[in-house]
Design a protein around this motif. Structure first.
Motif, short mmCIF file in Angstrom:
data_model
loop_
_atom_site.label_atom_id
_atom_site.label_comp_id
_atom_site.label_asym_id
_atom_site.label_seq_id
_atom_site.Cartn_x
_atom_site.Cartn_y
_atom_site.Cartn_z
N UNK A 184 0.96 -1.33 0.04
CA UNK A 184 -0.02 0.03 -0.07
C UNK A 184 0.84 1.25 -0.08
N UNK A 185 0.65 2.24 -0.87
CA UNK A 185 1.60 3.39 -1.24
C UNK A 185 0.93 4.52 -0.03
N UNK A 186 1.87 5.52 0.29
CA UNK A 186 1.88 6.40 1.40
C UNK A 186 0.40 7.08 1.19
N UNK A 196 -7.46 7.96 7.57
CA UNK A 196 -8.50 8.91 7.90
C UNK A 196 -9.99 8.16 8.07
N UNK A 197 -10.12 7.33 6.89
CA UNK A 197 -11.47 6.34 7.01
C UNK A 197 -11.54 5.88 8.57
N UNK A 198 -10.40 5.32 9.20
CA UNK A 198 -10.32 4.60 10.36
C UNK A 198 -10.75 5.64 11.66
N UNK A 223 -8.50 -5.81 9.65
CA UNK A 223 -8.00 -7.08 9.30
C UNK A 223 -7.76 -7.29 8.02
N UNK A 224 -6.61 -7.18 7.40
CA UNK A 224 -6.49 -7.07 5.92
C UNK A 224 -7.30 -6.17 5.00
N UNK A 225 -7.38 -5.01 5.53
CA UNK A 225 -8.45 -4.10 4.80
C UNK A 225 -9.97 -4.45 5.11
N UNK A 226 -10.20 -5.19 6.07
CA UNK A 226 -11.42 -5.29 6.57
C UNK A 226 -11.81 -4.45 7.67
N UNK A 227 -12.71 -3.59 7.82
CA UNK A 227 -12.63 -2.60 8.85
C UNK A 227 -13.93 -3.08 9.53
N UNK A 228 -13.78 -3.34 10.93
CA UNK A 228 -14.92 -3.68 11.83
C UNK A 228 -14.73 -3.15 13.22
N UNK A 229 -15.75 -3.11 14.05
CA UNK A 229 -15.66 -2.65 15.31
C UNK A 229 -15.95 -3.63 16.53
#
Length: 173
Positions: A1-3, A11-13, A84-90
């Protein structure tokens, strides 16, 4: 993943980490205001009746991104967003249960903030209490939209199409 992609994901997180529910959106309104003052200092920010209107640049016609600041999820004291490997959860660490991240419409907020940073000419409107009957948008300052050429909203149910009909045709295929 680039910078740049990493910064977008961070930002999304960050946006997903601000919990809101209908009628309890002060933290998100504060977050958006602070974010724009720090990252888009040239933008004009108006907060009226818990709606946020942001204008960047000077133009005769603006593109506009719209999002809403509430979600349908409960607010949890022990809340954290995980990747988790680009899967966002809470998760709620107190109960040990997975909880909603508020993707509807925090992804829309993230999209609007990304566009504010990347575009020279743009308007963004953030409406409150949309999940309980379009409260914020029904109170919109319509004069603010007089120079808007078109609006896009990232809010969507599902992920298989782009809405082109809401009480009438919005645009052709």
């Amino acid at each position: 993943m680039n910078k740049q992609d990493l910064k977008r994901k961070e930002l999304l997180i960050d946006v997903l980490s601000v919990q809101t529910t209908s009628g309890n959106e002060f933290d998100m309104i504060t977050y958006i205001n602070k974010f724009c003052r720090e990252n888009v200092p040239s933008a004009e920010i108006i907060i009226k009746d818990n709606n946020i209107y942001i204008t960047k640049g000077d133009a005769g016609a603006y593109p506009c991104i719209v999002a809403h600041t509430d979600t349908v999820h409960d607010i949890h004291k022990h809340y954290k967003v995980f990747d988790d490997d680009n899967c966002l959860f809470a998760f709620n660490s107190e109960s040990g249960r997975q909880v909603g991240v508020g993707g509807d419409d925090k992804v829309g907020i993230w999209l609007a903030l990304e566009m504010l940073m990347s575009q020279e000419i743009i308007k963004c409107a953030f409406f409150h209490s949309e999940e309980i009957g379009c409260i914020g948008s029904s109170q919109a300052e319509m004069v603010w939209f007089k120079d808007v050429g078109y609006c896009l909203q990232g809010d969507r149910r599902g992920n298989t199409d782009f809405v082109n009909n809401i009480s009438g045709k919005l645009f052709s295929k």
